[in-house]
Design an enzyme around this catalytic site. Structure first.
Site, PDB file in Angstrom:
ATOM      1  N   ASP A  49       0.877  -1.158   0.000  1.00 11.03           N
ATOM      2  CA  ASP A  49       0.000   0.000   0.000  1.00 11.03           C
ATOM      3  C   ASP A  49       0.918   1.213   0.000  1.00 11.03           C
ATOM      4  OD1 ASP A  49      -2.471   1.203  -0.223  1.00 11.03           O
ATOM      5  OD2 ASP A  49      -2.784   1.365   1.937  1.00 11.03           O
ATOM      6  N   THR A  50       0.517   2.204  -0.752  1.00 11.20           N
ATOM      7  CA  THR A  50       1.337   3.394  -0.928  1.00 11.20           C
ATOM      8  C   THR A  50       0.509   4.624  -0.638  1.00 11.20           C
ATOM      9  OG1 THR A  50       2.758   2.358  -2.575  1.00 11.20           O
ATOM     10  CG2 THR A  50       2.629   4.752  -2.635  1.00 11.20           C
TER      11      THR A  50
END
Length: 192
Positions: free
Chosen positions: A69-70
């Site tokens: 996840d960014t």
């Protein structure tokens, strides 16, 4: 050759990760598993969302996997959009609308400091590991460049005068938040 599932259907992320990990690994995407499930990302942290996605694949398919996840964290916006980066301007996950919202909220604010942060969760067997990559930079006043995806056209990495979207894929893969996290993942995998 080692086989790992990357819990994504994002072709840009898949291409970046495959390029960084190289031919030592066979990276399988969700679409290659015929998994079109919309895995909910309900956590309020990047770590939490990465774990949710990896655990979902491990539970459903029993395969070793990793997920990421960014988030783009902008100082003047109190760390927003952060964990909500993909859907900052609405549920349709539109990069153009997301960038426009960031630029509108920042306006002519002189503080344009930001960082991109990626967290990867790896599940092999019954062991879970986390890896993080972070790159500091600034938000440009308008989108620049045609390559990359997401917020790349408005993110100027520290020490550069161009946005991520103006760098070649090889240049970006050498310095990006995702590259840093994937390199940590690769180092860990080599020790196994």
């Amino acid at each position: 050759m080692k086989k790992l599932v990357f819990a994504t259907n994002n072709p840009h992320k898949l291409e970046e990760v495959r390029a960084i990990l190289g031919s030592e690994y066979t990276i399988v995407s969700l679409s290659e598993l015929n998994c079109n499930d919309d895995i909910p990302e309900t956590a309020n942290t990047l770590e939490g969302n990465a774990l949710i996605k990896a655990q979902y694949i491990k539970d459903k398919f029993g395969l070793d996997c990793f997920a990421d996840d960014t988030g783009l964290e902008i100082e003047a916006l109190g760390g927003e959009p952060g964990v909500y980066s993909a859907r900052y301007a609405g549920e349709e996950n539109c990069a153009t609308k997301n960038m426009c919202k960031v630029l509108r909220l920042l306006g002519d604010n002189k503080n344009r400091k930001a960082c991109f942060r990626t967290v990867i969760t790896l599940i092999i067997g019954d062991k879970t590991s986390y890896f993080e990559g972070r790159i500091n930079g600034d938000i440009a006043t308008q989108p620049r460049g045609e390559s990359g995806f997401g917020y790349d056209p408005i993110f100027v990495p520290e020490g550069y005068l161009v946005s991520f979207a103006q760098l070649s894929a090889a240049e970006k893969n050498g310095i990006s938040h995702r590259a840093l996290a994937v390199n940590e993942l690769a180092l860990h995998l080599q020790k196994l």
